[in-house]
Motif scaffolding. Sequence first.
Motif, PDB file in Angstrom:
ATOM      1  N   GLN A 173      36.579  25.549 -16.712  1.00 24.58           N
ATOM      2  CA  GLN A 173      35.504  25.165 -15.806  1.00 24.58           C
ATOM      3  C   GLN A 173      34.213  25.943 -16.074  1.00 24.58           C
ATOM      4  O   GLN A 173      33.113  25.417 -15.887  1.00 24.58           O
ATOM      5  N   SER A 174      34.318  27.176 -16.530  1.00 21.49           N
ATOM      6  CA  SER A 174      33.143  28.038 -16.627  1.00 21.49           C
ATOM      7  C   SER A 174      32.513  28.086 -18.004  1.00 21.49           C
ATOM      8  O   SER A 174      31.356  28.495 -18.135  1.00 21.49           O
ATOM      9  N   ALA A 175      33.256  27.717 -19.036  1.00 22.94           N
ATOM     10  CA  ALA A 175      32.749  27.873 -20.402  1.00 22.94           C
ATOM     11  C   ALA A 175      31.486  27.056 -20.647  1.00 22.94           C
ATOM     12  O   ALA A 175      30.656  27.438 -21.488  1.00 22.94           O
ATOM     13  N   ALA A 176      31.316  25.950 -19.937  1.00 21.60           N
ATOM     14  CA  ALA A 176      30.173  25.066 -20.178  1.00 21.60           C
ATOM     15  C   ALA A 176      28.846  25.788 -19.984  1.00 21.60           C
ATOM     16  O   ALA A 176      27.914  25.637 -20.785  1.00 21.60           O
ATOM     17  N   PHE A 177      28.751  26.585 -18.931  1.00 20.03           N
ATOM     18  CA  PHE A 177      27.510  27.316 -18.667  1.00 20.03           C
ATOM     19  C   PHE A 177      27.215  28.302 -19.784  1.00 20.03           C
ATOM     20  O   PHE A 177      26.072  28.445 -20.227  1.00 20.03           O
ATOM     21  N   ASN A 178      28.248  28.993 -20.273  1.00 18.88           N
ATOM     22  CA  ASN A 178      28.069  29.940 -21.365  1.00 18.88           C
ATOM     23  C   ASN A 178      27.648  29.235 -22.650  1.00 18.88           C
ATOM     24  O   ASN A 178      26.848  29.762 -23.431  1.00 18.88           O
ATOM     25  N   ILE A 179      28.202  28.047 -22.872  1.00 14.26           N
ATOM     26  CA  ILE A 179      27.833  27.276 -24.065  1.00 14.26           C
ATOM     27  C   ILE A 179      26.349  26.960 -24.062  1.00 14.26           C
ATOM     28  O   ILE A 179      25.663  27.100 -25.090  1.00 14.26           O
TER      29      ILE A 179
END
Length: 300
Positions: A173-179
């Motif tokens: 769920q959170s990796a998208a923001f980091n990408i």
Amino acid sequence: MSTDSSRVPRLRKPKLSPTYYWMVLPALALFLVFHTVPVVQGIYYSFTDSPGYGPSNFVGLRNYAALFSDPRVIHAYWFTFLIAIVATVVTNVIALAIAIGLNSRIKFKNGLRGIYFIPNVLAVLVVGYIFNYLFSNSLPALAAKLDIGWLENSLLGQAKTAWIAIVILAVWQSAAFNIILYLAGLQTVEPEVYEASALDGASAWRTFRSITFPLIAGFFTINMVLSLKGYLQIFDHIVALTGGGPGTDTESIALLIYKGGFQGGEYGYQSANSVIFFIVIVTLSMVQLNVLRRREVSES
């Protein structure tokens, strides 16, 4: 040659427009009412035995002293740190790898950027219940057909595997923001730098280690700090997957504060826990930020 200071014109400070106050004061008032006042009240209640309703008595530092000998609180801190550290590392490794892939010359990379960002805009609770079904029903059924014995039982049924399921959901769920942040950082690197590296015969790993990573070190720092801070406050993921179980084995600090403060009649006690938790998060974020910034300077 001397000059008369009295004749030197003094610069007048520009007067602020009344519009400035009309814009700032309402926001300041809302901030005080919905943030500062509740924080001050929470600190006050941390020195009482308030159950969250009715009268309460002042108990001084008794709540704070009890926290350090409460096995449930100690386990919740240990479990929260475990989830936060593992999820932070895994998230940033995956996000950086995907961002580098999307930044290369591949087809449909703009469409893939949108697809990878979808998990970030979905409600965590809704997605969590879907993952709960997958871990409890779909995955065991698939494992039974493939004769994978250790996966035939739900990952959520045992503490030694439930934390892995929580990390999987949190990272997904959170990796998208980091990408997105890493992509922004990679776009600041000039293509000529990579062309020079290719002419020198540098390998892909050497290019990443010596060129890409040092040039996006600032974005790495931001992602690491935000990831750790976010995962330390993990709540929705655990509510949807395990509810803190089995027993209290997967209970995070945020979930413990919610359960004890709003459901268990420990409002004053968990208010003290909240104050300690706030200090821990701020301290870790500042230490992490300083360490990573020093690393940026040493690599530049």
